[in-house]
Enzyme design. Structure first.
Site, PDB file in Angstrom:
ATOM      1  N   ASN A  20       1.141 -53.092 -92.489  1.00  0.00           N
ATOM      2  CA  ASN A  20       2.257 -53.967 -92.111  1.00  0.00           C
ATOM      3  C   ASN A  20       2.525 -53.954 -90.609  1.00  0.00           C
ATOM      4  O   ASN A  20       2.781 -54.995 -90.008  1.00  0.00           O
ATOM      5  CB  ASN A  20       3.526 -53.566 -92.865  1.00  0.00           C
ATOM      6  CG  ASN A  20       3.389 -53.819 -94.348  1.00  0.00           C
ATOM      7  OD1 ASN A  20       2.393 -54.410 -94.780  1.00  0.00           O
ATOM      8  ND2 ASN A  20       4.362 -53.369 -95.134  1.00  0.00           N
ATOM      9  N   THR A  59      12.483 -99.816 -71.596  1.00  0.00           N
ATOM     10  CA  THR A  59      13.395 -99.181 -72.555  1.00  0.00           C
ATOM     11  C   THR A  59      13.348-100.080 -73.783  1.00  0.00           C
ATOM     12  O   THR A  59      13.241-101.307 -73.642  1.00  0.00           O
ATOM     13  CB  THR A  59      14.850 -99.077 -72.040  1.00  0.00           C
ATOM     14  OG1 THR A  59      15.354-100.393 -71.848  1.00  0.00           O
ATOM     15  CG2 THR A  59      14.956 -98.288 -70.744  1.00  0.00           C
ATOM     16  N   HIS A  60      13.394 -99.504 -74.943  1.00  0.00           N
ATOM     17  CA  HIS A  60      13.251-100.251 -76.205  1.00  0.00           C
ATOM     18  C   HIS A  60      11.944-101.037 -76.237  1.00  0.00           C
ATOM     19  O   HIS A  60      11.849-102.063 -76.907  1.00  0.00           O
ATOM     20  CB  HIS A  60      14.430-101.202 -76.419  1.00  0.00           C
ATOM     21  CG  HIS A  60      15.769-100.563 -76.237  1.00  0.00           C
ATOM     22  ND1 HIS A  60      16.500-100.008 -77.266  1.00  0.00           N
ATOM     23  CD2 HIS A  60      16.506-100.333 -75.103  1.00  0.00           C
ATOM     24  CE1 HIS A  60      17.622 -99.512 -76.794  1.00  0.00           C
ATOM     25  NE2 HIS A  60      17.645 -99.675 -75.475  1.00  0.00           N
ATOM     26  N   SER A  75     -16.596-100.526 -84.324  1.00  0.00           N
ATOM     27  CA  SER A  75     -16.245-100.802 -85.727  1.00  0.00           C
ATOM     28  C   SER A  75     -17.538-101.006 -86.505  1.00  0.00           C
ATOM     29  O   SER A  75     -18.540-101.446 -85.955  1.00  0.00           O
ATOM     30  CB  SER A  75     -15.384-102.060 -85.777  1.00  0.00           C
ATOM     31  OG  SER A  75     -15.560-102.743 -87.002  1.00  0.00           O
ATOM     32  N   LYS A  94     -15.511-104.758 -81.359  1.00  0.00           N
ATOM     33  CA  LYS A  94     -14.414-103.805 -81.203  1.00  0.00           C
ATOM     34  C   LYS A  94     -14.729-102.620 -80.300  1.00  0.00           C
ATOM     35  O   LYS A  94     -15.828-102.102 -80.275  1.00  0.00           O
ATOM     36  CB  LYS A  94     -14.001-103.243 -82.573  1.00  0.00           C
ATOM     37  CG  LYS A  94     -13.200-104.175 -83.435  1.00  0.00           C
ATOM     38  CD  LYS A  94     -11.909-104.694 -82.822  1.00  0.00           C
ATOM     39  CE  LYS A  94     -10.774-103.720 -82.789  1.00  0.00           C
ATOM     40  NZ  LYS A  94     -10.276-103.352 -84.105  1.00  0.00           N
ATOM     41  N   ASN A 140     -12.395 -99.266 -79.960  1.00  0.00           N
ATOM     42  CA  ASN A 140     -11.137 -98.686 -80.441  1.00  0.00           C
ATOM     43  C   ASN A 140     -10.789 -97.377 -79.727  1.00  0.00           C
ATOM     44  O   ASN A 140     -11.675 -96.582 -79.427  1.00  0.00           O
ATOM     45  CB  ASN A 140     -11.230 -98.438 -81.949  1.00  0.00           C
ATOM     46  CG  ASN A 140     -11.363 -99.728 -82.730  1.00  0.00           C
ATOM     47  OD1 ASN A 140     -10.795-100.753 -82.345  1.00  0.00           O
ATOM     48  ND2 ASN A 140     -12.130 -99.692 -83.802  1.00  0.00           N
ATOM     49  N   GLU A 149      -5.878 -91.792 -80.927  1.00  0.00           N
ATOM     50  CA  GLU A 149      -5.336 -91.748 -82.291  1.00  0.00           C
ATOM     51  C   GLU A 149      -5.526 -90.353 -82.892  1.00  0.00           C
ATOM     52  O   GLU A 149      -4.679 -89.860 -83.638  1.00  0.00           O
ATOM     53  CB  GLU A 149      -6.011 -92.834 -83.142  1.00  0.00           C
ATOM     54  CG  GLU A 149      -5.630 -94.225 -82.647  1.00  0.00           C
ATOM     55  CD  GLU A 149      -6.520 -95.343 -83.185  1.00  0.00           C
ATOM     56  OE1 GLU A 149      -7.228 -95.129 -84.179  1.00  0.00           O
ATOM     57  OE2 GLU A 149      -6.512 -96.435 -82.585  1.00  0.00           O
ATOM     58  N   TYR A 151       8.193 -56.740 -95.893  1.00  0.00           N
ATOM     59  CA  TYR A 151       6.898 -57.414 -95.994  1.00  0.00           C
ATOM     60  C   TYR A 151       6.673 -57.998 -97.384  1.00  0.00           C
ATOM     61  O   TYR A 151       6.969 -57.360 -98.395  1.00  0.00           O
ATOM     62  CB  TYR A 151       5.726 -56.460 -95.668  1.00  0.00           C
ATOM     63  CG  TYR A 151       4.396 -57.169 -95.835  1.00  0.00           C
ATOM     64  CD1 TYR A 151       3.889 -57.972 -94.822  1.00  0.00           C
ATOM     65  CD2 TYR A 151       3.694 -57.114 -97.042  1.00  0.00           C
ATOM     66  CE1 TYR A 151       2.706 -58.685 -94.989  1.00  0.00           C
ATOM     67  CE2 TYR A 151       2.506 -57.828 -97.222  1.00  0.00           C
ATOM     68  CZ  TYR A 151       2.029 -58.608 -96.189  1.00  0.00           C
ATOM     69  OH  TYR A 151       0.859 -59.324 -96.353  1.00  0.00           O
ATOM     70  N   GLN A 191       1.278 -63.423 -95.240  1.00  0.00           N
ATOM     71  CA  GLN A 191      -0.135 -63.403 -94.855  1.00  0.00           C
ATOM     72  C   GLN A 191      -0.603 -64.746 -94.299  1.00  0.00           C
ATOM     73  O   GLN A 191      -1.537 -64.807 -93.503  1.00  0.00           O
ATOM     74  CB  GLN A 191      -0.984 -63.011 -96.075  1.00  0.00           C
ATOM     75  CG  GLN A 191      -2.471 -62.936 -95.807  1.00  0.00           C
ATOM     76  CD  GLN A 191      -3.219 -62.222 -96.923  1.00  0.00           C
ATOM     77  OE1 GLN A 191      -3.239 -61.007 -96.965  1.00  0.00           O
ATOM     78  NE2 GLN A 191      -3.802 -62.981 -97.823  1.00  0.00           N
TER      79      GLN A 191
HETATM   80  N1  ARG Z   1      -3.571 -59.044 -94.798  1.00  0.00           N
HETATM   81  C1  ARG Z   1      -2.192 -58.682 -94.840  1.00  0.00           C
HETATM   82  C2  ARG Z   1      -1.390 -59.744 -94.080  1.00  0.00           C
HETATM   83  O1  ARG Z   1      -1.900 -60.337 -93.204  1.00  0.00           O
HETATM   84  C3  ARG Z   1      -1.963 -57.377 -94.168  1.00  0.00           C
HETATM   85  C4  ARG Z   1      -0.692 -56.709 -94.564  1.00  0.00           C
HETATM   86  C5  ARG Z   1      -0.838 -56.140 -95.892  1.00  0.00           C
HETATM   87  N2  ARG Z   1       0.274 -55.355 -96.278  1.00  0.00           N
HETATM   88  C6  ARG Z   1       0.587 -55.135 -97.570  1.00  0.00           C
HETATM   89  N3  ARG Z   1       1.647 -54.407 -97.770  1.00  0.00           N
HETATM   90  N4  ARG Z   1      -0.109 -55.641 -98.517  1.00  0.00           N
HETATM   91  O2  ARG Z   1      -0.273 -60.012 -94.394  1.00  0.00           O
END
Ligand code: ARG
Length: 465
Positions: A116, A161-162, A283, A289, A291, A296, A323, A328
């Site tokens: 974590n 404007t507009h 095109s 054309k 484009n 875009e 967590y 993830q």
């Molecule tokens: N791959 C996990 C993530 O990116 C890592 C953290 C995992 N932690 C856990 N308590 N499972 O979130």
């Protein structure tokens, strides 16, 4: 520490059955977060150095682990590393390989750490570098805008404007409007660095650790400024991810607004710019054309990038501390936005290097729509000392007269103008001239040629700061 034999997850001593293969495949983030391998190894090295300094692991174990990690780095760089989706993410993959290389001693690496805090350290380091990368791209892009602006200080076009012709402006003034936007984008990315500079490492799973770690040491080693202050918040926090995604989004929106304008200006109706053949596509059925596809593409990608921001914020909404697996997905969103904004800035530079303003058409169009009416009203205020509202009403009558005669106000004779108010001075004809109008806007930030030249100089300095 478990032996991590036979390619099994580290938690097999607790969880007896293999995950279903569907979940194994879907739950793995390895294909996405393997991009963090450098950061992961860097942070792991700092972590074990700290553990050794604090006498939590021995010198020989530290040296072995660092040697093993460097070997893994080399394997990944040389594409000899086997990424196996059975290992949930880059952290487990590297740890598993370390076991293969070192045996049980590899198990010391995860002392006083959780994935974590590990994943956050990796992501923050990655985001810091990527933020500098984007700032560099923004600088390059602004330089191209400035180059074009320098060539077009006295190119006159209608300001809208507009989407109705409003007042004549210098084309360079329009281009430098985007410099202001990109400078703000740059500042936004720079501001993000403050939070990115707080080191999550050492928060462990969520409550900190009972080991006597030194978070200030890893902070220094990894070029952070200070450790984060609350371990629960640290592993739950993705504000810095939102900040990044928002900064990319706004930058992308600026690019999209520019693209939309250029698409309109490139249309046969407006015909204000020409795109050269390097940046148009044909095109499949209409042979004539050309484009403006790259523009875009840029406009479209802003939708994807904005979607990434909304996704992340929505994931966080209602998510309790700390967590959860939901988090993830942060990396996929961050990498997607980063890749898009880098590509978009590159394409934008190519567009800017491959177009020409249709100066004749710009000037012609800026005369249509009585665009110097405000100058006329301002003149009447100064010349006759009338309140602005009275001058405005007289000017409106002059515009109506011109329209009746199928002329623009600049085509009216002095007598015709004076038929509305005979006291109007003869200088009026100079004042409503298109070029004079542009040049009269000398207020700070206005469109006069001198102003723009000064601003271009100022921007050149600011871009290099
Ligand atoms: N791959 C996990 C993530 O990116 C890592 C953290 C995992 N932690 C856990 N308590 N499972 O979130």
């Amino acid at each position: 520490m478990s032996k991590n034999k036979n390619n099994k997850p580290v938690w097999t001593s607790r969880i007896n059955q293999k995950n279903t293969s569907t979940f194994q495949k879907l739950g793995s983030s390895l294909n996405i977060d393997k991009r963090l391998f450098r950061e992961d190894i860097l942070a792991s090295i700092a972590h074990v150095e700290m553990l050794e300094k604090q006498k939590i692991i021995s010198l020989s174990v530290k040296n072995k682990i660092i040697w093993g990690l460097k070997k893994i780095l080399n394997e990944i760089v040389k594409k000899k590393f086997i990424f196996d989706l059975k290992n949930e993410d880059i952290h487990m993959s590297i740890e598993k390989r370390l076991f293969e290389i070192l045996g049980d001693d590899a198990g010391f690496i995860h002392t006083a750490r959780s994935r974590n805090d590990q994943v956050l350290a990796d992501l923050k380091i990655w985001l810091k570098n990527s933020t500098y990368d984007i700032i560099g791209e923004l600088n390059k892009t602004m330089k191209i805008f400035l180059k074009s602006a320098e060539k077009n200080v006295d190119t006159i076009m209608p300001g809208f404007t507009h989407l109705k012709n409003a007042q004549p402006i210098s084309f360079a003034h329009y281009l430098t409007a985007y410099i202001e936007m990109f400078l703000r984008d740059k500042k936004r990315f720079q501001n993000n660095l403050e939070n990115l500079n707080e080191n999550p490492l050492g928060s462990a799973a969520l409550s900190g650790t009972s080991f006597n770690i030194d978070r200030f040491y890893t902070t220094k080693k990894l070029n952070f400024k200070k450790p984060t202050g609350n371990s629960i918040d640290t592993v739950a926090d993705r504000d810095f991810v939102c900040d990044f995604l928002y900064s990319v989004s706004l930058c992308s929106i600026h690019i999209s607004r520019f693209s939309e304008e250029f698409i309109i200006w490139n249309s046969d109706v407006f015909n204000l710019i020409n795109l050269n053949d390097k940046i148009v596509t044909g095109s499949s059925i209409m042979p004539q054309k050309k484009n403006p596809d790259p523009l875009e593409y840029l406009r479209g990608k802003s939708g994807t990038v904005l979607g990434n921001l909304i996704s992340m914020i929505t994931i966080l909404k209602g998510l309790p501390l700390s967590y959860f697996k939901d988090l993830q997905d942060d990396k996929e969103l961050v990498f997607s936005s980063f890749d898009h904004i880098k590509n978009c800035l590159r394409i934008l530079r190519e567009v800017l290097s491959n177009f020409t303003p249709n100066k004749k058409r710009m000037l012609e169009l800026s005369k249509i729509g009585h665009t110097t009416s405000t100058d006329l009203a301002d003149f009447i205020v100064r010349d006759l000392n009338y309140p602005f509202r009275k001058a405005y009403s007289i000017t409106a009558k002059i515009v109506n007269l011109a329209e009746k005669k199928d002329k623009t106000i600049t085509e009216l004779s002095l007598d015709e103008i004076r038929s509305i108010d005979k006291k109007i001075g003869s200088d009026v004809l100079k004042v409503i001239n298109i070029k004079n109008s542009v040049n009269s806007k000398k207020s700070y930030g206005g469109t006069s040629f001198d102003n723009i030249k000064k601003m271009i100089k100022k921007y050149k300095k600011e871009i290099n700061d």
